[in-house]
Design an enzyme around this catalytic site. Structure first.
Site, mmCIF file in Angstrom:
data_model
loop_
_atom_site.group_PDB
_atom_site.id
_atom_site.type_symbol
_atom_site.label_atom_id
_atom_site.label_comp_id
_atom_site.label_asym_id
_atom_site.label_seq_id
_atom_site.Cartn_x
_atom_site.Cartn_y
_atom_site.Cartn_z
ATOM 1 N N LYS A 45 20.708 -3.084 -21.452
ATOM 2 C CA LYS A 45 19.279 -2.825 -21.249
ATOM 3 C C LYS A 45 18.347 -3.808 -21.935
ATOM 4 C CE LYS A 45 18.744 1.241 -19.152
ATOM 5 N NZ LYS A 45 17.828 2.264 -18.771
ATOM 6 N N SER B 54 18.427 -1.215 -26.004
ATOM 7 C CA SER B 54 18.831 0.176 -26.169
ATOM 8 C C SER B 54 19.925 0.244 -27.216
ATOM 9 C CB SER B 54 19.350 0.723 -24.841
ATOM 10 O OG SER B 54 20.175 1.854 -25.067
ATOM 11 N N GLU C 168 5.259 -0.004 -21.429
ATOM 12 C CA GLU C 168 5.217 1.463 -21.386
ATOM 13 C C GLU C 168 4.199 2.011 -22.386
ATOM 14 O OE1 GLU C 168 9.392 3.268 -20.454
ATOM 15 O OE2 GLU C 168 9.684 1.425 -21.583
ATOM 16 N N THR D 114 0.898 -1.155 0.000
ATOM 17 C CA THR D 114 0.000 0.000 0.000
ATOM 18 C C THR D 114 0.937 1.205 0.000
ATOM 19 O OG1 THR D 114 -0.123 0.020 2.415
ATOM 20 C CG2 THR D 114 -1.877 -1.159 1.265
ATOM 21 N N HIS D 115 0.576 2.235 -0.708
ATOM 22 C CA HIS D 115 1.456 3.410 -0.875
ATOM 23 C C HIS D 115 2.809 3.011 -1.467
ATOM 24 C CE1 HIS D 115 -1.499 5.020 1.965
ATOM 25 N NE2 HIS D 115 -1.208 3.973 2.705
#
Ligand code: ARG
Length: 464
Positions: free
Chosen positions: A288, A282, A295, A160-161
């Site tokens: 990467k 990348s 996304e 949570t949070h």
């Protein structure tokens, strides 16, 4: 025809053709050609009905229906010449029909208008997309169920949070998304049911004096019934708005899940490994592996919700019945539909391919004092403390562990008793993560047994 350049469909009262800019702002053929199949299906149904009711002859209807199939195959094979001067798909098809079959083509537009025609075509198009969305959602839900079943008892941190809260199971987390996409599915089905009324035969706005049979065309096009008010039938775009709002909510779900995948696949979390098939590299940083699909799914909500907002605003102040403003409905819906379907398919692919890193999840599940609530519950259950007091005692123990740089299970019994003298060795039995999740057997809770029951419930629903 007074002028070569004036429109052959409505040029009777015109002496001159439109300015080039007028043609550019007016034409919709650039995008509404995507409704060609729906337009031809609608016209074929209309022609058959006109013959059945004696408005046109059987021979003319047969020529029209056959000719429309020829036009359709020209469009499908890419030989059809679309013309901007003919504005839209409706007039492009009819003009070509005239070239193919001659005079009977002019009888097709009896007892209808482009206003009911476009509403019908667009509804048929949106209905197909609702069916496609249903398929996409079902496939995604099945992929999630497979993940949930495999990992019903894999422990991971629940947040949570975005702070560690309590341990949960991988399966439970997957099933949370099954619930969300399940609600999307029910919205899709609900929208389809509500929108499935035929506008055809509402004509321009007031109905027609020809003895048409709207039940017949409605049935031929798979509608449940004709729309009951002709003014509403030609000016209603609720079905498009409902499609867009349903897509928007679904895109929010996709976006939230995509965000979790982005976080989970990062080097800091390492909760999941996404497949090469749904990642990119990348061009400069060789190490990467980028969750580009996630996304982009996360971003799709922007354009889908944008489309929803755009059409809401287009519609909000329009007087009855049809206004040309409504031509602006299609590009929004087309773009949102394309991107929603793509996002659903990409998410399904990622979920199918991804693998949870069980070991990392288990380590993370045990960190951050994730069983503090279990400790407090033990104080309530075994020592009979009021929960608020138990919360306080546990808070002191967490502070103690934090000062020692250890987790709760690494405190000694003496440490514990220093905070509350009645604590016994038994407390350690609840500090384990496995115990924590296994104990949360309340309906809808994270216990593996509950998760498996929910997987079974959903599987039964989908198989029914
Ligand atoms: N292209 C128009 C549209 O997409 C078709 C209906 C036009 N009707 C009219 N009366 N101008 O909305």
């Amino acid at each position: 025809m007074t002028d070569q350049a004036s429109n052959q469909m409505w040029g009777g009262r015109f002496a001159a053709g439109p300015d080039a800019i007028m043609e550019a702002i007016n034409a919709s053929i650039g995008f509404d050609k995507r409704m060609a199949a729906q337009d031809i299906a609608g016209s074929r149904a209309h022609a058959a009905m006109l013959a059945a009711t004696g408005v046109i002859s059987d021979n003319d209807a047969e020529a029209i229906r056959e000719g429309l199939l020829t036009v359709l195959s020209e469009i499908e094979t890419g030989t059809f010449q679309f013309s901007t001067a003919l504005e839209d798909i409706h007039m492009n098809v009819e003009a070509r029909l005239k070239e193919v079959i001659g005079e009977p083509a002019g009888r097709l537009h009896t007892g209808r208008s482009r206003n009911d025609q476009v509403a019908t075509d667009f509804k048929l198009w949106v209905r197909d997309q609702l069916d496609a969305a249903e398929g996409g959602l079902l496939a995604l839900i099945r992929a999630l169920l497979t993940q949930a079943e495999a990992g019903a008892d894999w422990v991971m941190p629940g947040f949570t949070h975005l702070q560690v809260a309590q341990p949960v199971t991988w399966g439970h987390h997957m099933m949370a998304y099954v619930e969300m996409f399940g609600r999307d599915l029910s919205r899709v089905r609900d929208a389809r049911k509500r929108m499935n009324e035929s506008p055809l035969g509402a004509a321009a706005l007031a109905g027609t004096s020809f003895p048409i049979d709207r039940d017949m065309t409605a049935a031929a096009l798979g509608f449940d019934r004709p729309a009951a008010n002709s003014l509403d039938a030609v000016s209603d775009r609720d079905f498009a708005l409902e499609f867009l709002s349903t897509a928007s909510i679904s895109a929010v779900h996709l976006s939230r899940f995509a965000e979790e995948l982005v976080i989970w696949s990062s080097a800091q979390f390492r909760f999941v490994t996404l497949s090469d098939r749904f990642s990119t590299g990348s061009s400069i940083m060789p190490q990467k592996k980028i969750p580009d699909a996630a996304e982009l799914i996360r971003a799709k909500v922007g354009r889908i919700f944008g489309a929803n907002t755009a059409l809401m605003v287009v519609m909000k102040g329009l007087p009855l019945a049809y206004s040309k403003d409504m031509q602006e409905d299609k590009e929004q819906v087309f773009d949102a539909a394309d991107n929603w379907m793509l996002a659903l398919a990409a998410m399904e692919g990622m979920v199918k391919d991804m693998s949870a890193n069980r070991a990392e999840l288990a380590v993370a599940a045990a960190s951050g004092f994730s069983t503090a609530t279990d400790l407090a519950d033990w104080l309530v259950r075994v020592l009979g403390l009021p929960f608020r007091d138990a919360h306080h005692v546990t808070g002191s123990l967490v502070a103690l562990a934090e000062s020692r740089g250890c987790d709760l299970p690494e405190l000694t019994l003496a440490d514990m008793q220093g905070v509350h003298s009645a604590i016994t060795q038994d407390v350690f039995s609840v500090l384990g993560v496995e115990n924590s999740v296994n104990s949360r057997l309340s309906y809808g809770g994270t216990a593996p047994a509950q998760v498996r029951a929910q997987v079974a419930r959903w599987t039964a629903i989908l198989d029914a």
